[in-house]
Design a protein around this motif. Structure first.
Motif, short mmCIF file in Angstrom:
data_model
loop_
_atom_site.label_atom_id
_atom_site.label_comp_id
_atom_site.label_asym_id
_atom_site.label_seq_id
_atom_site.Cartn_x
_atom_site.Cartn_y
_atom_site.Cartn_z
N MET A 1 32.79 44.83 60.19
CA MET A 1 31.88 43.78 59.78
C MET A 1 32.57 42.41 59.84
O MET A 1 33.74 42.29 59.48
CB MET A 1 31.38 44.02 58.35
CG MET A 1 30.23 45.01 58.26
SD MET A 1 28.71 44.31 58.91
CE MET A 1 27.61 45.70 58.64
N SER A 2 31.84 41.40 60.28
CA SER A 2 32.39 40.06 60.36
C SER A 2 32.56 39.47 58.97
O SER A 2 31.91 39.89 58.00
CB SER A 2 31.46 39.17 61.18
OG SER A 2 30.19 39.07 60.55
N ARG A 3 33.40 38.49 58.87
CA ARG A 3 33.61 37.77 57.62
C ARG A 3 32.55 36.70 57.48
O ARG A 3 32.31 35.91 58.40
CB ARG A 3 35.00 37.13 57.62
CG ARG A 3 35.36 36.41 56.33
CD ARG A 3 35.60 37.38 55.20
NE ARG A 3 35.97 36.68 53.96
CZ ARG A 3 36.09 37.28 52.78
NH1 ARG A 3 35.87 38.58 52.68
NH2 ARG A 3 36.42 36.59 51.71
N PRO A 23 27.59 34.10 60.76
CA PRO A 23 27.53 33.39 62.04
C PRO A 23 26.82 34.17 63.13
O PRO A 23 26.26 33.57 64.06
CB PRO A 23 29.00 33.17 62.42
CG PRO A 23 29.82 33.52 61.23
CD PRO A 23 28.97 34.38 60.35
N GLU A 24 26.81 35.49 63.02
CA GLU A 24 26.21 36.31 64.08
C GLU A 24 24.69 36.28 64.04
O GLU A 24 24.03 36.24 65.08
CB GLU A 24 26.72 37.75 63.97
CG GLU A 24 28.22 37.89 64.23
CD GLU A 24 28.69 39.32 64.13
OE1 GLU A 24 27.85 40.22 63.89
OE2 GLU A 24 29.91 39.55 64.26
N LEU A 102 22.59 42.10 53.16
CA LEU A 102 22.47 40.72 53.62
C LEU A 102 23.18 40.66 54.96
O LEU A 102 24.40 40.80 55.02
CB LEU A 102 23.11 39.76 52.62
CG LEU A 102 23.01 38.28 52.99
CD1 LEU A 102 21.60 37.75 52.72
CD2 LEU A 102 24.04 37.45 52.22
N ALA A 103 22.41 40.51 56.03
CA ALA A 103 22.97 40.49 57.39
C ALA A 103 23.86 41.70 57.63
O ALA A 103 24.92 41.61 58.26
CB ALA A 103 23.74 39.20 57.63
N GLY A 104 23.44 42.85 57.11
CA GLY A 104 24.19 44.08 57.31
C GLY A 104 25.29 44.33 56.31
O GLY A 104 25.90 45.41 56.31
#
Length: 256
Positions: A1-3, A23-24, A102-104
């Protein structure tokens, strides 16, 4: 998962506002909504579009921005089930044990009553972050308004049991006053002495003192340290229960 990107700023007089941005996907959440104009301005500066408001409790200095921001953006508002009658505009009600995305990114809900009867805190395990509203502050804790000391102590213990590297985001910038009070309770705690000097210098240059972290609070926050012999000795409460020592510390803070 992105930060997730985290942007925080002070609004009103001493409220922390926090924006989370993925951001994604472009997903952007505000933790509480203390000031619609300030949040609107910071969103514009960042070029972000508000998609969610995540609410910790019903007090006006955390909710007054919900209605205008929701009207302007159509954002989804998620907040405490136990305070649904006191918070206008909630779309999703959550309480202890619930999780949502929230956004994954998973968000776990824990009930942390005491400041208000239905206060919740929001934990993001994969981001190592928790949003604790007015339950815990840097070197402090919230006033007990709708609960009682034992209830608040139990809520603080839930936060204290989170992984020690969890970053904690609180609702207000009270750090210098909290540090001064903490030193009155535990003046010989060298880590507290050093931290008090550090945060005082930070505020002098207008730097923000959060996020804090669970391990740092366990070392320097008197409200999490009623078990410490030196504190018990200083308060004359060697044989009392932890929550009773906590209650005395909170009462002294009320009078400070």
């Amino acid at each position: 998962m992105s930060r997730l990107d985290v942007h925080q700023f002070i609004c009103r007089s001493d409220n922390f506002a926090v924006l989370l941005h993925d951001p994604e996907t472009g997903t952007t959440a505000s933790i509480d909504a203390p000031d619609a104009a300030a949040i609107r301005r910071e969103l514009a500066n960042k070029g972000w579009r508000l998609t969610h408001i995540l609410v910790t409790h019903h007090h006006g200095d955390h909710t007054e921005g919900i209605a205008p921001l929701k009207s302007e953006t159509g954002c989804k508002v998620i907040g405490p089930k136990a305070e649904a009658s006191k918070i206008q505009g909630l779309d999703q009600l959550v309480d202890e044990g619930d999780t949502f995305k929230l956004a994954g990114h998973q968000i776990d809900v824990i009930d942390t009553p005491g400041h208000t009867a239905g206060h919740i805190s929001l934990v993001m395990p994969d981001q190592k972050m928790a949003f604790v509203g007015d339950t815990l502050f840097v070197m402090g804790c919230g006033r007990i308004i709708e609960g009682d000391p034992q209830m608040m102590w139990n809520s603080l213990q839930k936060i204290a049991r989170l992984p020690k590297d969890t970053e904690l985001y609180c609702g207000h910038e009270y750090t210098v006053a909290n540090a001064k009070f903490a030193l009155s309770i535990e003046p010989d705690n060298q880590k507290l002495v050093e931290r008090a000097a550090q945060v005082t210098a930070m505020r002098a240059r207008n730097a923000l003192t959060q996020p804090t972290r669970v391990d740092i609070e366990l070392e320097t926050n008197p409200f999490l340290r009623p078990h410490v012999p030196a504190i018990r000795e200083r308060l004359g409460m060697k044989d009392k229960k932890d929550w009773e020592v906590f209650a005395e510390i909170r009462e002294r803070k009320n009078r400070s």
